[in-house]
Enzyme design. Sequence first.
Site, PDB file in Angstrom:
ATOM      1  N   GLY A  72       0.823  -1.214   0.000  1.00 14.01           N
ATOM      2  CA  GLY A  72       0.000   0.000   0.000  1.00 14.01           C
ATOM      3  C   GLY A  72       0.853   1.257   0.000  1.00 14.01           C
ATOM      4  O   GLY A  72       0.509   2.262  -0.639  1.00 14.01           O
ATOM      5  N   ASN A 103      -6.787   3.952   9.626  1.00 14.79           N
ATOM      6  CA  ASN A 103      -6.254   2.725  10.209  1.00 14.79           C
ATOM      7  C   ASN A 103      -6.197   2.743  11.723  1.00 14.79           C
ATOM      8  O   ASN A 103      -6.101   1.695  12.346  1.00 14.79           O
ATOM      9  CB  ASN A 103      -4.858   2.443   9.649  1.00 14.79           C
ATOM     10  CG  ASN A 103      -3.979   3.670   9.649  1.00 14.79           C
ATOM     11  OD1 ASN A 103      -4.354   4.716   9.102  1.00 14.79           O
ATOM     12  ND2 ASN A 103      -2.820   3.572  10.264  1.00 14.79           N
ATOM     13  N   GLN A 130      -7.520   0.288   4.125  1.00  8.17           N
ATOM     14  CA  GLN A 130      -8.342  -0.306   5.193  1.00  8.17           C
ATOM     15  C   GLN A 130      -9.773  -0.585   4.733  1.00  8.17           C
ATOM     16  O   GLN A 130     -10.553  -1.162   5.479  1.00  8.17           O
ATOM     17  CB  GLN A 130      -8.400   0.659   6.402  1.00  8.17           C
ATOM     18  CG  GLN A 130      -7.071   0.863   7.090  1.00  8.17           C
ATOM     19  CD  GLN A 130      -6.642  -0.340   7.913  1.00  8.17           C
ATOM     20  OE1 GLN A 130      -7.469  -1.159   8.341  1.00  8.17           O
ATOM     21  NE2 GLN A 130      -5.358  -0.467   8.158  1.00  8.17           N
ATOM     22  N   SER A 145      -3.791  -2.701  -0.338  1.00  4.90           N
ATOM     23  CA  SER A 145      -2.734  -3.599   0.145  1.00  4.90           C
ATOM     24  C   SER A 145      -3.328  -4.977   0.431  1.00  4.90           C
ATOM     25  O   SER A 145      -4.384  -5.071   1.076  1.00  4.90           O
ATOM     26  CB  SER A 145      -2.130  -2.997   1.413  1.00  4.90           C
ATOM     27  OG  SER A 145      -1.120  -3.836   1.903  1.00  4.90           O
ATOM     28  N   GLY A 146      -2.666  -6.028  -0.021  1.00  6.49           N
ATOM     29  CA  GLY A 146      -3.208  -7.382   0.075  1.00  6.49           C
ATOM     30  C   GLY A 146      -3.475  -7.875   1.488  1.00  6.49           C
ATOM     31  O   GLY A 146      -4.485  -8.512   1.760  1.00  6.49           O
ATOM     32  N   HIS A 147      -2.560  -7.542   2.406  1.00  6.22           N
ATOM     33  CA  HIS A 147      -2.667  -8.179   3.726  1.00  6.22           C
ATOM     34  C   HIS A 147      -3.761  -7.599   4.604  1.00  6.22           C
ATOM     35  O   HIS A 147      -3.965  -8.051   5.720  1.00  6.22           O
ATOM     36  CB  HIS A 147      -1.310  -8.161   4.443  1.00  6.22           C
ATOM     37  CG  HIS A 147      -0.772  -6.805   4.755  1.00  6.22           C
ATOM     38  ND1 HIS A 147      -0.771  -6.290   6.026  1.00  6.22           N
ATOM     39  CD2 HIS A 147      -0.201  -5.858   3.970  1.00  6.22           C
ATOM     40  CE1 HIS A 147      -0.208  -5.091   6.011  1.00  6.22           C
ATOM     41  NE2 HIS A 147       0.138  -4.807   4.780  1.00  6.22           N
ATOM     42  N   THR A 202      10.086  -7.508 -12.521  1.00  6.15           N
ATOM     43  CA  THR A 202       9.440  -8.813 -12.728  1.00  6.15           C
ATOM     44  C   THR A 202       8.333  -8.993 -11.702  1.00  6.15           C
ATOM     45  O   THR A 202       8.534  -8.751 -10.502  1.00  6.15           O
ATOM     46  CB  THR A 202      10.485  -9.942 -12.621  1.00  6.15           C
ATOM     47  OG1 THR A 202      11.465  -9.713 -13.633  1.00  6.15           O
ATOM     48  CG2 THR A 202       9.853 -11.307 -12.814  1.00  6.15           C
ATOM     49  N   CYS A 235       2.033   0.032  11.905  1.00  7.20           N
ATOM     50  CA  CYS A 235       3.247   0.287  11.128  1.00  7.20           C
ATOM     51  C   CYS A 235       4.173   1.262  11.828  1.00  7.20           C
ATOM     52  O   CYS A 235       5.315   1.421  11.451  1.00  7.20           O
ATOM     53  CB  CYS A 235       2.888   0.858   9.771  1.00  7.20           C
ATOM     54  SG  CYS A 235       1.254   0.463   9.232  1.00  7.20           S
TER      55      CYS A 235
HETATM   56  N1  PLP Z   1      -2.479   3.143   4.243  1.00  8.04           N
HETATM   57  C1  PLP Z   1      -3.184   2.699   5.296  1.00  8.04           C
HETATM   58  C2  PLP Z   1      -4.487   3.351   5.633  1.00  8.04           C
HETATM   59  C3  PLP Z   1      -2.722   1.634   6.066  1.00  8.04           C
HETATM   60  O1  PLP Z   1      -3.414   1.201   7.122  1.00  8.04           O
HETATM   61  C4  PLP Z   1      -1.489   1.040   5.713  1.00  8.04           C
HETATM   62  C5  PLP Z   1      -0.930  -0.060   6.515  1.00  8.04           C
HETATM   63  O2  PLP Z   1      -1.373  -0.363   7.583  1.00  8.04           O
HETATM   64  C6  PLP Z   1      -0.810   1.532   4.588  1.00  8.04           C
HETATM   65  C7  PLP Z   1      -1.328   2.580   3.880  1.00  8.04           C
HETATM   66  C8  PLP Z   1       0.487   0.925   4.157  1.00  8.04           C
HETATM   67  O3  PLP Z   1       0.256  -0.343   3.624  1.00  8.04           O
HETATM   68  P1  PLP Z   1       1.508  -1.371   3.491  1.00  8.04           P
HETATM   69  O4  PLP Z   1       1.845  -1.794   4.873  1.00  8.04           O
HETATM   70  O5  PLP Z   1       0.989  -2.467   2.627  1.00  8.04           O
HETATM   71  O6  PLP Z   1       2.587  -0.599   2.847  1.00  8.04           O
END
Ligand code: PLP
Length: 356
Positions: free
Chosen positions: A50, A125, A153, A173-175, A211, A300
């Site tokens: 993300g 988040n 989110q 973002s995938g996770h 790649t 994060c």
């Molecule tokens: N934006 C938001 C609102 C997020 O909550 C996060 C990660 O928690 C990100 C961006 C960043 O995503 P990534 O950890 O995949 O870089």
Amino acid sequence: MMPYFSDNFFNPSANYDASYEIRDVINNSRMVIANTISCKPDEIYFTSCGSESDNWALSYVKPGQHIITSLIEHHAIINTCKKLELCGVEVTYLPVDQYGRIDLDELKSAIQSNTVLISVMAANNEIGVIQSIDEIGSVAHQHGILFHTDAVQYYGHYNINVNNSCIDMMSVSGHKFNGPKGIGFLYINNRVNISPFINGGGQQFGKRAGTENVPGIVGIAKAAKIAYSKDVISQHAHIDDMRNYLLNKIMNNISDCHLNGHPELRLFNNINVSFDGIRGEQLIVLLSMYGICASTGSACSSSSNEPSHVLKAIGLSDDGANSSIRFTLSNYNTFDELDYVVDVLKQCVADLRSVK
Ligand code: PLP
């Protein structure tokens, strides 16, 4: 994902038969994702996360131009904006109300003749607050400005139609929706004339070199397919019930605590609570000893000692912000776990408050 780590590890850019199959797999994944947001497959660009998507979207703004964002964005946006400012980009950081919502009139008043991009997150988040992205997008388009939303989110949990919401670029973002880590995407409307963020080979329509992460791409597409296979809103009901149960139980069993963020306009899986008189990071350590995973601020940036910029923006003092923790629930949690959490939480808060 597993076959693409092993038997089918071929490079999608090569020119032998096996690599054509991999190209099809990538194209199919792109199509699956495009269908979830009603865009064209060639408007989906796979990224590493993300943050990369956010950085790329903001690279649209050039020195001398102006971007409007909000004070509660993720650091992937805030820190990129700070860097852009050093390069001569003008940035307006919109304030938010006590719940974390931006005001549309303030947004309109912030627009300048050199404003080229509005970037406001779909959902926050830390406090889970949801913004009115349809209305923000429509203000942007009425003024001939592009709209980017950080939907990291939000995507995978809520219905999104990029056309109805006037979204020109969207970060995912995938996770965040049970997909793998290390893969995300940026939706870029074909009308947006944005330069490649990573220069190199001609992968991804010449816009995002490197790649492709084939297992990640397969994984994020599968997660998207599962997330949107049923009515997404109906999937919330169980988590929503658990979230309300947990919140009520915390409020009824622990004194002097306050919910941060909007009572209703918030992610269905998010609780952010301040416990007066304690430090959130100490509480997290204690909870962790009992096998409970919670966070202060953003996962994060939990290593940072700074009070959360989001909680400060909604009016909390440094002490208030530092006394807050966040719980995020998933479909895999149970009511029994929540009872356990509140029992442990009550004891930990009491212990910390007794040590003065
Ligand atoms: N934006 C938001 C609102 C997020 O909550 C996060 C990660 O928690 C990100 C961006 C960043 O995503 P990534 O950890 O995949 O870089």
